[in-house]
Design a protein around this motif. Structure first.
Motif, PDB file in Angstrom:
ATOM      1  N   THR A  53     -23.750  -5.547  -5.512  1.00 17.24           N
ATOM      2  CA  THR A  53     -22.538  -5.366  -6.326  1.00 17.24           C
ATOM      3  C   THR A  53     -23.301  -3.641  -6.875  1.00 17.24           C
ATOM      4  O   THR A  53     -22.397  -2.550  -6.864  1.00 17.24           O
ATOM      5  N   LEU A  54     -24.182  -3.022  -7.733  1.00 20.33           N
ATOM      6  CA  LEU A  54     -24.358  -2.452  -8.204  1.00 20.33           C
ATOM      7  C   LEU A  54     -25.159  -1.366  -6.792  1.00 20.33           C
ATOM      8  O   LEU A  54     -24.204  -0.380  -6.506  1.00 20.33           O
ATOM      9  N   GLU A  55     -25.453  -2.127  -6.227  1.00 24.93           N
ATOM     10  CA  GLU A  55     -25.978  -1.255  -4.981  1.00 24.93           C
ATOM     11  C   GLU A  55     -24.630  -0.187  -3.925  1.00 24.93           C
ATOM     12  O   GLU A  55     -24.721   0.267  -4.094  1.00 24.93           O
ATOM     13  N   PHE A  93     -22.961   2.401  -5.925  1.00 25.07           N
ATOM     14  CA  PHE A  93     -23.717   3.804  -6.304  1.00 25.07           C
ATOM     15  C   PHE A  93     -23.907   3.917  -5.040  1.00 25.07           C
ATOM     16  O   PHE A  93     -23.338   5.913  -4.975  1.00 25.07           O
TER      17      PHE A  93
END
Lengths: 441, 526
Positions: free
Chosen positions: A215-217, A220
């Motif tokens: 999710t973060l990757e 970002f």
């Protein structure tokens, strides 16, 4: 909006690898190699002898000469080729091997010579040359393999860390380093460091962590489509692929027959050679195994300035069964003709015996061995003088050695990689010529 | 007394620098921004918006202090309402010891990148760092530093251990180049002039103006090193220098050539003229055409990821600068400000160019040479480990007798070894599988995400008065220097509320912290 869209995360973020069954992958790999219909890609095993092994106690004995010392020569499976008595089992597989007795360089310093032999280039200027495992692993890479193309078993890097690095090829081609561990029952096992998540984590928790990361990757990197981010993602993908892959069973040597494990030798080099075969079998392109210890685990290395004869004898006690068994094992499995085996160190030892019954550094006339895939075995290349002080025929330089290795692997020695300073660098240095007579027709 | 001396010194310098009017950083930064705005306009580039305070505070700490900001440092910066708070933070960080430490590492990497390649030269790193530390903490002007380096005495006689004992010395610059005139010629030209002579060593390069003779003219300045003992094989460190030698024989032709500057002029030799001193004077002279521009270019690249000339040490007709006026201006003002490196830092950090966001908002921002958007930059291994330590609350012990020696068996030593990268460009940073595995499964991150062992996590878990939202926010600020966005609050908030897969809120917090520490956003400077 840009090239790096969420779609490209599908493979990672869905972690499609998580649920995929890895059973039966080995036959698939074999099939994909065959389907290609062309010449199969070759692989390479480097048996690296850090410290510089004595040629006189291995492949160029000088029995009866003052410089030869007490070492006797023995017959081999090939009439007319005699090697030192320290390698009786290797002598029996001589039809697959080609000792080169005419290695010659000017580098008698461990650091420079290690770099030279392992990269094919002298350390000079700003170019960071890759170690051969990196550039050969890259040239021979099999995309379907779940393991990295270059694996280094028990490396001894102290002489020259740069000689073990991917240099200008970048970290994507750095070796996966594997160290042996001695278990409580004295058996040897191999571990890829940090391959397993902490034991207190359930596998569902590991997967949910990867999903959070995904999710973060996604948010970002979608807005920052730059190289470092892509590399980060790819490495995690490869690492997860390996963590989940059946191919890591390669490291589980308990799957092998106990008698075969005994034959390789129950020490970290012997078991390392067995591991090398298991890795090559699963599609790894280049495996190196270093030898610097005796059968009982004492580390002495090949740098035998003192007590040369006993030291080389005990090192050969480890080398001989492991190497001979490796050749036979590869042959039995039909892998020998596509697996090049290289035996070498950074230089040889002085023919003149010093006052400590030792031999010092000697780059002028020494031995290496090529065998297996791509090599016409059962012959000796090069001749040294009776006192061992000079090369008399067919001198083999390091660039020519590298060119010969490339040719044996089915690669063009003049093929290039782009260096860190924007200059194309050939696999073997400009002007290098392979030794034709060593290449199998 | 010391104060008085430095006061006199400053007055003298101000007087001599007065020949060229020195402009203050904010004025130079504004001029640079105008040049970029014109260039963007001309090239149809739409620059990315200004970075938020959250982005800026993280980037600035990484660039000036060599680590991410602590959660408290982020919060106090965000709470600061003064208009000039960015400029104030630049000044504050430039005055701190972390700046000295970080710049020591950056310049060690720049000047002796080969040092880690073998066991011998590794031992020289602490002494080299101590030398850099001294100059950065004293604020030595850059030209004096370079002169000190080039002219450092090389005379270890028959006691090579003297070199290792000397606490603070730039000798490593010479030793990693084997004290070989040809390596020192190329090394000095690249590091301080941005001139690549390498190819000219063997032949006249067809596309370059450097001729082989010029290469050896340069090498001749370093031709005086001789073995101290009888044996020609005497260890490299056992060298003395014959200071009256300033000619060298070209090995391939046998021709002997004299030391000559790259500009083609010959120095004036007399009885006391030492070749390396003469070379240092020429390199650092105000009218040297490359010296200030190379330094300005390197500093620009340290903050923007790539140079105005890229590769940063390849100034040649075939490799023109992307923004020549910017480079000229920076170089001119750098010289006018008495080669004060902090002047360059202040100037660059205050530009609008440095302060863009790293988010891509327009196709035209894709070309890094336009500098229209902040790049994703790899960290040095030191930046990375120190950031990891900051985020997880790990306290780093140092050797008290020599803080420059890093114990390889400590977590820091192991990380530096694993994350060391020979690639010079932070825009080309790559991650290895072993690095990924260490971050995912290794002991350090495992401890940092363990409820028993992690300082940061324990503080978040144990603090009784925090709401779920506040716990989440603290973890985000500790790792990423920012608060979670709305959509993240939803995803991670729900995960926390459900207690993750383990059905346990504390474990869920550990999972979230793990994901944050493994993310690209944590790993990169952006």
């Amino acid at each position: 909006m840009n090239a790096f869209t969420r779609r490209q995360f599908a493979r990672y973020s869905g972690l499609s690898l998580l649920g995929a069954s890895m059973s039966g992958w080995l036959p698939q790999l074999a099939a994909s190699v065959q389907e290609a219909g062309t010449k199969p890609i070759r692989s390479c095993i480097l048996l690296w002898m850090p410290g510089g092994p004595s040629q006189l106690e291995t492949f160029d004995p000088k029995e009866g000469q003052k410089n030869g010392g007490p070492t006797k020569a023995i017959e081999t499976s090939v009439p007319g080729i005699r090697i030192a008595e320290n390698l009786p089992q290797v002598a029996k597989v001589m039809e697959h091997l080609a000792p080169i007795r005419s290695m010659t360089t000017k580098e008698g310093d461990h650091t420079r010579a290690t770099y030279y032999l392992r990269t094919g280039y002298l350390p000079q200027g700003p170019v960071q040359y890759p170690t051969m495992g990196s550039f050969l692993g890259k040239a021979l890479v099999r995309p379907e393999c779940d393991l990295p193309s270059f694996i280094s078993v028990n490396p001894f890097r102290a002489f020259s860390p740069a000689a073990y690095s991917p240099g200008f090829l970048g970290p994507a081609w750095s070796p996966l380093v594997v160290a042996s561990e001695t278990q409580q029952d004295q058996s040897i096992s191999f571990q890829v460091k940090n391959l397993k998540p902490s034991e207190r984590l359930a596998s569902a928790q590991v997967d949910s962590r990867l999903n959070l990361l995904s999710t973060l990757e996604t948010s970002f990197l979608a807005e920052r489509p730059d190289g470092p981010g892509r590399s980060h993602l790819q490495s995690y993908e490869k690492a997860v692929r390996m963590m989940k892959s059946g191919a890591v069973t390669a490291f589980n040597l308990d799957e092998e027959d106990a008698a075969l494990r005994d034959a390789y030798g129950r020490n970290s080099f012997g078991q390392g050679c067995l591991l090398a075969r298991r890795l090559i079998e699963r599609g790894v392109s280049f495996v190196e195994v270093s030898l610097s210890e005796t059968a009982n685990g004492g580390v002495i290395g090949w740098d035998t300035h003192t007590d040369n004869f006993n030291a080389v004898k005990s090192l050969c006690g480890v080398l001989d069964p492991a190497w001979a068994t490796l050749m036979n094992d590869l042959k039995q499995r039909g892998m020998l003709e596509n697996t090049l085996v290289i035996w070498m160190g950074e230089f040889g030892r002085t023919p003149v015996i010093n006052e400590n019954t030792g031999r010092d550094h000697w780059p002028g006339s020494w031995s290496t061995v090529l065998g297996g895939g791509g090599i016409r075995g059962g012959q000796v290349y090069g001749v040294t003088s009776d006192d061992g002080m000079e090369v008399r025929e067919n001198p083999m330089t390091v660039p020519n050695m590298m060119a010969t290795i490339c040719r044996a692997l089915g690669l063009n020695p003049e093929a290039t990689n782009l260096s860190n300073i924007g200059r194309p660098i050939p696999y073997a240095d400009h002007g290098a010529v392979a030794a034709d007579s060593l290449i199998a027709g | 007394m010391r104060f008085l001396r430095s006061l006199v010194f400053t007055l003298v310098l101000t007087a001599s620098a007065g020949l060229v009017k020195a402009d203050p950083p904010e004025q130079v930064a504004a001029s640079i921004d105008r040049l970029f705005e014109a260039a963007w306009k001309a090239n149809g580039v739409e620059p990315a918006p200004l970075a938020t305070d959250e982005e800026y505070v993280r980037r600035l700490y990484l660039d000036l202090a060599g680590r991410i900001p602590a959660a408290s440092e982020v919060r106090s910066f965000l709470a600061d309402t003064r208009e000039d708070k960015r400029q104030r933070l630049v000044d504050e960080l430039l005055d701190g010891p972390a700046f000295v430490r970080h710049f020591t590492i950056l310049w060690r990497n720049a000047l002796i990148p080969e040092a880690f390649n073998d066991i011998g030269t590794r031992q020289l790193v602490p002494g080299f760092e101590a030398w850099l530390w001294k100059h950065f903490s004293e604020g030595t002007p850059y030209d004096q530093m370079v002169r000190d380096l080039i002219t450092t005495p090389i005379d270890y006689g028959d006691d090579p251990q003297a070199l290792l004992r000397s606490a603070s010395s730039p000798s490593a610059f010479f030793i990693v180049r084997q004290l070989a005139p040809e390596n020192l010629a190329t090394g000095t030209s690249r590091a301080f002039l941005g001139v690549r002579l390498d190819c000219a060593q063997c032949h006249d390069h067809p596309f370059d103006k450097w001729k082989r003779t010029q290469f050896w003219n340069m090498a001749a300045f370093y031709s005086g090193f001789r073995p101290a003992g009888e044996s020609p094989d005497a260890a490299m460190m056992m060298r003395r220098e014959q200071k009256d030698v300033h000619s060298i024989r070209i090995p391939s032709t046998g021709e002997t050539v004299e030391a000559k500057f790259l500009t083609g002029t010959s120095p004036e030799w007399n009885d006391t003229a030492e070749p390396r001193r003469i070379l240092a004077d020429w390199i650092t002279a105000k009218d040297n055409p490359w010296f200030a521009r190379m330094a300005a270019n390197r500093m620009w690249a340290l903050f923007l990821g790539q140079g105005i000339v890229q590769p940063i040490d390849d100034f040649s007709d075939n490799n023109p600068p992307s923004h020549p006026e910017v480079l000229d201006l920076l170089a001119k003002e750098f010289a006018a400000n008495n080669y004060d490196l902090k002047f360059l830092v202040r100037t660059i950090a205050l530009t609008r160019v440095y302060q863009t966001t790293s988010r891509l908002t327009h196709e035209s921002q894709k070309d890094p040479a336009q500098f229209a958007r902040a790049a994703l930059r790899g960290m040095t291994p030191e930046q990375f480990f120190d950031s990891l330590a900051e985020a997880t609350g790990y306290y780093q012990p140092y050797r008290t007798d020599n803080p420059f020696v890093i114990d390889g068996e400590t977590p820091r030593g192991r990380f530096l070894e694993l994350f060391r990268d020979e690639n010079e460009s932070p825009l080309m940073k790559e991650t290895t599988i072993l690095q990924a595995l260490a971050m995912m499964n290794g002991d350090f991150v495992d401890d940092a995400t363990s409820l028993e062992k992690s300082q940061t996590l324990r503080a978040v878990v144990d603090f009784p008065l925090m709401s779920d939202d506040e716990r989440l926010e603290t973890l985000f600020i500790s790792a990423l220097g920012r608060k979670p966005r709305d959509e993240e609050k939803q995803v991670f908030g729900k995960y926390l509320k459900d207690g993750g897969t383990a059905g346990n809120q504390k474990e869920a917090l550990a999972d979230i912290f793990w994901a944050l520490l493994n993310s690209s956003e944590f790993l990169f400077n952006h």
